[in-house]
Design an enzyme around this catalytic site. Structure first.
Site, mmCIF file in Angstrom:
data_model
loop_
_atom_site.group_PDB
_atom_site.id
_atom_site.type_symbol
_atom_site.label_atom_id
_atom_site.label_comp_id
_atom_site.label_asym_id
_atom_site.label_seq_id
_atom_site.Cartn_x
_atom_site.Cartn_y
_atom_site.Cartn_z
ATOM 1 C CD1 TRP A 18 -23.025 -32.266 29.972
ATOM 2 C CD2 TRP A 18 -21.034 -31.317 29.604
ATOM 3 N NE1 TRP A 18 -22.769 -31.396 31.006
ATOM 4 C CE2 TRP A 18 -21.565 -30.803 30.799
ATOM 5 C CE3 TRP A 18 -19.798 -30.857 29.160
ATOM 6 C CZ2 TRP A 18 -20.884 -29.847 31.571
ATOM 7 C CZ3 TRP A 18 -19.118 -29.910 29.929
ATOM 8 C CH2 TRP A 18 -19.667 -29.420 31.119
ATOM 9 C CG ASP B 294 -19.492 -37.711 29.081
ATOM 10 O OD1 ASP B 294 -19.321 -38.054 30.268
ATOM 11 O OD2 ASP B 294 -19.597 -36.522 28.719
ATOM 12 C CE LYS C 23 -21.091 -33.320 36.541
ATOM 13 N NZ LYS C 23 -20.566 -33.138 35.196
HETATM 14 C C1 PLP Z 1 -20.043 -32.542 34.144
HETATM 15 C C2 PLP Z 1 -20.013 -33.209 32.828
HETATM 16 C C3 PLP Z 1 -18.921 -33.067 31.947
HETATM 17 C C4 PLP Z 1 -17.767 -32.150 32.230
HETATM 18 O O1 PLP Z 1 -16.910 -32.708 33.147
HETATM 19 P P1 PLP Z 1 -15.531 -31.998 33.539
HETATM 20 O O2 PLP Z 1 -14.959 -33.004 34.483
HETATM 21 O O3 PLP Z 1 -15.874 -30.694 34.165
HETATM 22 O O4 PLP Z 1 -14.720 -31.829 32.324
HETATM 23 C C5 PLP Z 1 -18.940 -33.781 30.776
HETATM 24 N N1 PLP Z 1 -19.957 -34.588 30.460
HETATM 25 C C6 PLP Z 1 -21.030 -34.745 31.272
HETATM 26 C C7 PLP Z 1 -22.139 -35.649 30.873
HETATM 27 C C8 PLP Z 1 -21.083 -34.056 32.475
HETATM 28 O O5 PLP Z 1 -22.142 -34.205 33.289
#
Ligand code: PLP
Length: 362
Positions: A104, A174, A198
């Protein structure tokens, strides 16, 4: 048709609290006092404005979000934030620092490089991302426009225990896979973002918390929908927001507050992770893939002695009522995602399954 719920170890979209799903089910035909579904009402209605205001207030209470920060409900997932962060915050002639700890972060770097100058201020790629960097390994740029990192690495099963020290530069995170899984000091950050699917709710809504002074960096020439200033100036209602996602996130916030807030939730998450890692470490049959000091409490990754046994484990665990234990397709192995709403009984049940699987195959 059976409505029996499985133990859902999916990395995302992921398990939600049953009480939240039941409330949403009860209210789906008609919101109390409204007589229409959340799926049917105008986002400009009083009813929806109240839902949005309450969700924001509860995000602020749960996260201890200080004054001077805007809470935004956006769309496009965390992935759109990979673009919006540099488009809004990376001014021409400046450098953004990125700490790379997995797939990511790499995607975030790729989008930032389309916008301006990116310096990789730390990376554990050479060690296949089995840990996050130490503070003394970071090479930060003086005067960086911001420093970006990924708090929890969903695929590699690693997590920062404390934020990197970055001096004056705004820290951008993030937090998609560990948002509100433990206490957070928002005042350390310039911007925090998380796709909801999540820990916070369903997919389709992205939570962004941004320090207000950073809004001045959004250039007037930007496309309106890509500008944080637009969304902040319109209380996340510049266009039709993801109404259902915001409503459901609101229910999850109420649930989290009723659990006792982030300290209580963090304690449960500590316990769940400790129970699983203790089983992984018990004999050497299972092998944790992350270095111990970087182990994630959300995504617990491990291997078995062979790929054949991993395939067998995946198959038999599915048959036993555990869903989603297969690791990410890019890394293999197993992954147990145990987000906030994942029940402790499910962790106990998995440990019993693991013991029995080892007894039969060890
Ligand atoms: C799942 C995830 C993403 C991607 O998220 P989307 O909402 O599908 O764009 C980005 N960063 C992390 C750390 C993730 O776990």
């Amino acid at each position: 048709m059976s409505t029996q719920r499985l133990f859902n170890f999916s990395a995302g979209p992921a398990v939600l609290p049953p009480s939240v799903l039941e409330q949403a089910q009860r209210e789906l035909l008609a919101l109390p006092g409204v007589g229409m579904s959340i799926l049917e009402i105008s986002h400009r209605s009083k009813a929806f404005e109240a839902i949005l205001a309450k969700t924001e207030a509860d995000v602020r209470t749960l996260g201890g979000v200080p004054d001077g920060y805007k809470v935004l409900f956006l769309q496009g997932g965390a992935s759109l934030q990979f673009s919006m962060v540099p488009m809004n915050l990376l001014a021409a002639g400046t450098t953004a620092d990125y700490i790379v700890t997995g797939a990511w972060s790499q995607k975030a770097v790729k989008e930032a490089q389309r916008v301006g100058t990116v310096h990789v201020a730390g990376s554990t790629e050479a060690e296949a991302f089995v840990r996050v960097p130490r503070q003394d390994e970071l090479s930060l740029t003086a005067g960086a426009s911001y420093v970006h990192f990924t708090t929890n690495n969903t695929i590699f099963g690693t997590q920062w225990t404390v934020e990197p020290e970055v001096g004056e530069a705004p820290l951008v995170a993030d937090t998609s896979s560990d948002m509100f899984s433990r206490p957070i000091d928002v005042s350390k950050y310039g911007l925090i973002y998380a796709g909801a699917q999540k820990n916070l709710g369903p997919s389709g809504v992205t939570l962004v918390i941004i320090r207000e002074d950073l809004l001045a960096r959004s250039q007037k020439s930007m496309h309106s929908m890509l500008s944080y200033a637009t969304h902040a100036g319109n209380q996340s209602m510049y266009n039709t927001p993801p109404c259902f996602g915001i409503y459901l996130m609101g229910l999850v916030m109420q649930w989290a507050l009723a659990q006792g807030g982030l300290t209580a939730i963090g304690a449960v998450n500590d316990r769940k992770a400790a129970t699983l890692y203790a089983e992984i470490d018990r004999t050497g049959f299972y092998r944790g893939t992350a270095q111990k000091d970087s182990r994630s409490k959300m995504n617990i990754t491990f291997r078995l002695p062979s790929e054949e046994l991993e395939a067998k484990f995946a198959k038999e665990s599915t048959a036993a009522g555990f869903d989603g234990l297969k690791g990410h397709r890019s890394v293999g192995g197993m992954r147990a995602s145990v987000y906030n709403a994942f029940p402790e009984e499910g962790v106990e049940a998995l440990v019993q399954f693991m013991k029995e699987f080892e007894r039969q195959n060890g």
